[in-house]
Motif scaffolding. Structure first.
Motif, short mmCIF file in Angstrom:
data_model
loop_
_atom_site.label_atom_id
_atom_site.label_comp_id
_atom_site.label_asym_id
_atom_site.label_seq_id
_atom_site.Cartn_x
_atom_site.Cartn_y
_atom_site.Cartn_z
N GLN A 1 54.21 77.48 50.33
CA GLN A 1 54.74 77.29 48.99
C GLN A 1 53.63 77.55 47.97
O GLN A 1 52.45 77.56 48.33
CB GLN A 1 55.26 75.85 48.84
CG GLN A 1 56.36 75.49 49.83
CD GLN A 1 57.58 76.38 49.68
OE1 GLN A 1 58.06 76.60 48.57
NE2 GLN A 1 58.09 76.91 50.78
N ASP B 1 52.18 75.66 46.00
CA ASP B 1 51.13 74.64 45.98
C ASP B 1 50.19 74.73 47.19
O ASP B 1 49.21 73.98 47.26
CB ASP B 1 51.71 73.24 45.83
CG ASP B 1 52.65 72.82 46.94
OD1 ASP B 1 52.98 73.66 47.81
OD2 ASP B 1 53.07 71.65 46.94
N ASP B 2 50.44 75.64 48.12
CA ASP B 2 49.51 75.91 49.22
C ASP B 2 48.46 76.94 48.84
O ASP B 2 47.55 77.24 49.63
CB ASP B 2 50.27 76.44 50.44
CG ASP B 2 51.14 75.40 51.10
OD1 ASP B 2 50.66 74.27 51.33
OD2 ASP B 2 52.32 75.72 51.40
N GLU C 1 44.15 82.88 43.78
CA GLU C 1 45.03 81.72 43.79
C GLU C 1 46.22 81.94 42.85
O GLU C 1 47.37 81.62 43.20
CB GLU C 1 44.26 80.46 43.39
CG GLU C 1 45.09 79.20 43.52
CD GLU C 1 44.30 77.92 43.37
OE1 GLU C 1 44.94 76.87 43.20
OE2 GLU C 1 43.05 77.95 43.44
N LYS D 1 50.12 82.01 43.97
CA LYS D 1 51.11 81.12 43.37
C LYS D 1 52.31 81.92 42.87
O LYS D 1 53.46 81.57 43.15
CB LYS D 1 50.49 80.32 42.22
CG LYS D 1 49.61 79.19 42.66
CD LYS D 1 49.04 78.47 41.45
CE LYS D 1 48.10 77.36 41.86
NZ LYS D 1 47.47 76.72 40.70
#
Length: 151
Positions: free
Chosen positions: A7, A9-10, A38, A42
């Protein structure tokens, strides 16, 4: 061991493992790329441009033990529809290696490509990952892939 789909948030943990992958190959070049990567993860995990197969640490501590990221690249159609699967950021955290996590992640990614009816999957490998990929049938393409860096 359970493989799940990553997801947004990973993304931080995916970047951490990607950095570990580069370092283990002797390619570590600082961390100035971490924030951009990152953000890409996301956004890409949220909109489907990327999909990540991940394994949480089996001991219950926070973080990922293994991961791999897949994407479908659209090339011009030829003797196929031009869709090519690409696997990147395959990494198992040092303390969890040798337990079959990478194979489980790879199997999940290949299953997703099959579900998407992608017939060709490519990846780049290190000497560490090569035996796994060859064991399931990855091999050299029939013509060389060349690269030119313009920096």
């Amino acid at each position: 061991m359970d493989v799940r789909w990553g997801q947004p948030d990973d993304a931080g943990e995916l970047v951490r493992l990607r950095a570990l992958m580069w370092d283990s190959m002797g390619v570590g070049r600082g961390d100035d790329w971490h924030d951009a990567c990152e953000e890409q993860l996301k956004a890409g995990l949220a909109d489907g441009a990327f999909f990540a197969a991940v394994v949480d640490r089996p001991d219950g501590s926070l973080g990922l033990a293994a991961c791999g990221v897949g994407m479908v690249w659209q090339a011009l159609a030829g003797p196929g529809d031009g869709r090519i699967g690409y696997i990147q950021s395959m990494c198992t955290d040092t303390g969890w290696r040798g337990r079959g996590l990478a194979r489980a992640v790879l199997d999940a990614l290949l299953g997703r490509f099959a579900d998407l009816e992608v017939r060709c999957v490519r990846l780049h490998t290190s000497r560490f990952g090569e035996p796994l990929y060859r064991s399931i049938g990855f091999d050299e393409r029939g013509y060389p892939e060349l690269q030119l860096r313009l920096d």
